[in-house]
Design an enzyme around this catalytic site. Structure first.
Site, PDB file in Angstrom:
ATOM      1  N   HIS A   1      31.706  28.415  46.432  1.00 17.91           N
ATOM      2  CA  HIS A   1      31.870  27.626  47.652  1.00 17.91           C
ATOM      3  C   HIS A   1      31.849  26.135  47.331  1.00 17.91           C
ATOM      4  O   HIS A   1      31.192  25.691  46.388  1.00 17.91           O
ATOM      5  CB  HIS A   1      30.785  27.976  48.660  1.00 17.91           C
ATOM      6  CG  HIS A   1      30.939  29.346  49.237  1.00 17.91           C
ATOM      7  ND1 HIS A   1      31.782  29.618  50.289  1.00 17.91           N
ATOM      8  CD2 HIS A   1      30.372  30.526  48.890  1.00 17.91           C
ATOM      9  CE1 HIS A   1      31.726  30.914  50.572  1.00 17.91           C
ATOM     10  NE2 HIS A   1      30.880  31.486  49.732  1.00 17.91           N
TER      11      HIS A   1
ATOM     12  N   HIS B   1      34.415  37.783  53.298  1.00 17.02           N
ATOM     13  CA  HIS B   1      33.084  38.229  52.901  1.00 17.02           C
ATOM     14  C   HIS B   1      32.743  39.521  53.646  1.00 17.02           C
ATOM     15  O   HIS B   1      33.117  39.704  54.808  1.00 17.02           O
ATOM     16  CB  HIS B   1      32.026  37.190  53.272  1.00 17.02           C
ATOM     17  CG  HIS B   1      31.993  36.001  52.375  1.00 17.02           C
ATOM     18  ND1 HIS B   1      33.106  35.258  52.067  1.00 17.02           N
ATOM     19  CD2 HIS B   1      30.949  35.401  51.735  1.00 17.02           C
ATOM     20  CE1 HIS B   1      32.750  34.258  51.270  1.00 17.02           C
ATOM     21  NE2 HIS B   1      31.453  34.319  51.043  1.00 17.02           N
TER      22      HIS B   1
ATOM     23  N   ASP C   1      28.630  31.804  43.582  1.00 18.43           N
ATOM     24  CA  ASP C   1      28.450  31.604  45.021  1.00 18.43           C
ATOM     25  C   ASP C   1      28.117  30.145  45.341  1.00 18.43           C
ATOM     26  O   ASP C   1      29.010  29.356  45.584  1.00 18.43           O
ATOM     27  CB  ASP C   1      27.382  32.562  45.550  1.00 18.43           C
ATOM     28  CG  ASP C   1      27.527  32.866  47.031  1.00 18.43           C
ATOM     29  OD1 ASP C   1      28.444  32.318  47.661  1.00 18.43           O
ATOM     30  OD2 ASP C   1      26.729  33.657  47.555  1.00 18.43           O
ATOM     31  N   ASP C   2      26.844  29.780  45.342  1.00 19.43           N
ATOM     32  CA  ASP C   2      26.400  28.418  45.661  1.00 19.43           C
ATOM     33  C   ASP C   2      25.372  27.969  44.625  1.00 19.43           C
ATOM     34  O   ASP C   2      24.166  27.990  44.887  1.00 19.43           O
ATOM     35  CB  ASP C   2      25.773  28.372  47.057  1.00 19.43           C
ATOM     36  CG  ASP C   2      26.761  28.666  48.164  1.00 19.43           C
ATOM     37  OD1 ASP C   2      27.707  27.874  48.334  1.00 19.43           O
ATOM     38  OD2 ASP C   2      26.595  29.688  48.851  1.00 19.43           O
TER      39      ASP C   2
ATOM     40  N   HIS D   1      34.445  33.309  43.154  1.00 20.42           N
ATOM     41  CA  HIS D   1      33.553  33.188  44.319  1.00 20.42           C
ATOM     42  C   HIS D   1      32.654  31.971  44.127  1.00 20.42           C
ATOM     43  O   HIS D   1      31.534  32.062  43.639  1.00 20.42           O
ATOM     44  CB  HIS D   1      32.715  34.455  44.500  1.00 20.42           C
ATOM     45  CG  HIS D   1      32.103  34.543  45.868  1.00 20.42           C
ATOM     46  ND1 HIS D   1      32.499  35.477  46.804  1.00 20.42           N
ATOM     47  CD2 HIS D   1      31.153  33.802  46.480  1.00 20.42           C
ATOM     48  CE1 HIS D   1      31.798  35.314  47.916  1.00 20.42           C
ATOM     49  NE2 HIS D   1      30.968  34.296  47.736  1.00 20.42           N
TER      50      HIS D   1
ATOM     51  N   GLU E   1      27.196  42.211  52.223  1.00 29.46           N
ATOM     52  CA  GLU E   1      26.055  41.542  51.608  1.00 29.46           C
ATOM     53  C   GLU E   1      24.862  41.609  52.566  1.00 29.46           C
ATOM     54  O   GLU E   1      23.917  42.347  52.346  1.00 29.46           O
ATOM     55  CB  GLU E   1      26.379  40.090  51.256  1.00 29.46           C
ATOM     56  CG  GLU E   1      25.212  39.400  50.544  1.00 29.46           C
ATOM     57  CD  GLU E   1      25.404  37.901  50.404  1.00 29.46           C
ATOM     58  OE1 GLU E   1      24.845  37.337  49.452  1.00 29.46           O
ATOM     59  OE2 GLU E   1      26.083  37.299  51.249  1.00 29.46           O
TER      60      GLU E   1
END
Length: 346
Positions: free
Chosen positions: A22, A204, A285-286, A20, A207
């Site tokens: 991005h 996704h 994630d980011d 995961h 969340e």
């Protein structure tokens, strides 16, 4: 029996898969500053202060601010060389964190206008992935992600594009952006196209919204992994379903806290998912916006949720089993996890 000393085994040496991450969000902050200067992009203070921006995306205003910062960062990626640099550095940083297999998620339509169109953008991205994998030794695959904020017909176009490159590095099809927008079932045809083309379904869900969004991903999109999925803990029956079906949740603790899903790291339900038998793959994630990378997520599991080394090793195995790594690569990496755990501690 003596209590295990958690600091004995180095988390960065634990072989793991990163499922995961991005595309723009994988960028080094220093690279963002250099590219912005090169291309004349004015960055807001939130992206230049040297500290992760203060984010809270549980309301639409907060999500808009998060998305705006992401879009500004993305605007700094303008040339094939920029794309190659981003992917190479992402692989290098993952290698430092012990990632042996990386699946990076991208919506190529976001880069197409500056790279000559959708197909040229996709081919530049895939070439960058192949080159970075060769140079760093990190196995890599690409997840093409549709945007919930766009029309479902756009998602179908992306699904067909993803299938076109299924034998050239694309391994999955996702659905990202604000879960509160766009019903999962609106994208069912796009996911059917992707599945029929042999791609993994990895939307996704769970969340920013609760258990219903996870169920929708399972029922309408036939998800094989769920991006995040942490809110499933609010529904015991859904937890049992995830565990029984072996659907992996890509859990991103730092992201959950940064976006206000949970107030602090100890609130992220790692233990609840673990005890329910739900497979997990920890992800960053980011990192550009959340300030921590893959190894830090395992450190949270160890320091905050008291995962012993045997449990961390099993988390790493779960991430590897949920990946699209080739069978021979998977077998080798699982053996390397066993070797990490078997190594004598200080």
């Amino acid at each position: 029996m003596a209590r295990e000393v958690h600091a004995a085994r180095e988390i960065r040496e634990l072989p793991k898969a990163h499922l995961h991450l991005h595309f723009t969000g994988s960028m080094r902050p220093s690279t963002l500053l250099e590219l912005a200067d090169r291309h004349g992009v004015h960055l807001p203070e939130a992206l230049t202060s040297g500290e992760p921006p203060q984010l809270r995306a549980t309301d639409e205003r907060g999500w808009f601010r998060f998305q705006r910062l992401y879009d500004i960062a993305r605007s700094c990626l303008r040339t094939p060389e920029d794309i190659h640099r981003l992917v190479r550095e992402a692989a290098e940083m993952d290698a430092e964190d012990g990632s042996r297999w990386l699946e990076i998620q991208v919506d190529p339509t976001s880069y197409a206008p500056r790279l000559g169109g959708l197909i040229p953008a996709m081919e530049i991205i895939l070439d960058a992935v192949r080159t970075a994998s060769r140079d760093t030794g990190v196995g890599m695959g690409v997840i093409v992600a549709a945007n919930r904020m766009k029309h479902p017909l756009d998602a179908r176009t992306l699904a067909r594009l993803a299938v076109r490159y299924a034998d050239q590095g694309v391994i999955g099809f996702g659905l990202s952006n604000d879960e509160r927008r766009g019903l999962a079932r609106d994208f069912d045809r796009a996911f059917a196209i992707a599945r029929e083309g042999g791609l993994l379904a990895v939307p996704h869900g769970g969340e920013l919204t609760g258990p219903p969004s996870v169920r929708d991903c399972l029922d309408d999109l036939h998800a094989q992994r769920i991006g995040h999925g942490v809110r499933a803990v609010e529904d015991p029956r859904l937890l049992r379903r995830l565990a029984d079906s072996g659907v992996t949740c890509e859990v991103c603790p730092s992201s959950n806290v940064a976006l206000g899903v949970y107030e602090k790291p100890e609130d992220v339900p790692l233990r609840a998912l673990w005890e329910a038998g739900v497979p997990m793959a920890l992800g960053a994630d980011d990192p550009l916006l959340f300030g921590s990378r893959l190894a830090a997520q395992y450190q949270i599991a160890r320091d905050v949720h008291h995962f012993a080394d045997a449990e961390l090793a099993e988390l790493a195995r779960q991430s590897l089993r949920a990946s699209c790594a080739p069978p021979e690569t998977l077998a080798r990496l699982l053996a390397d996890v066993d070797a990490w755990l078997a190594a004598r501690t200080a």
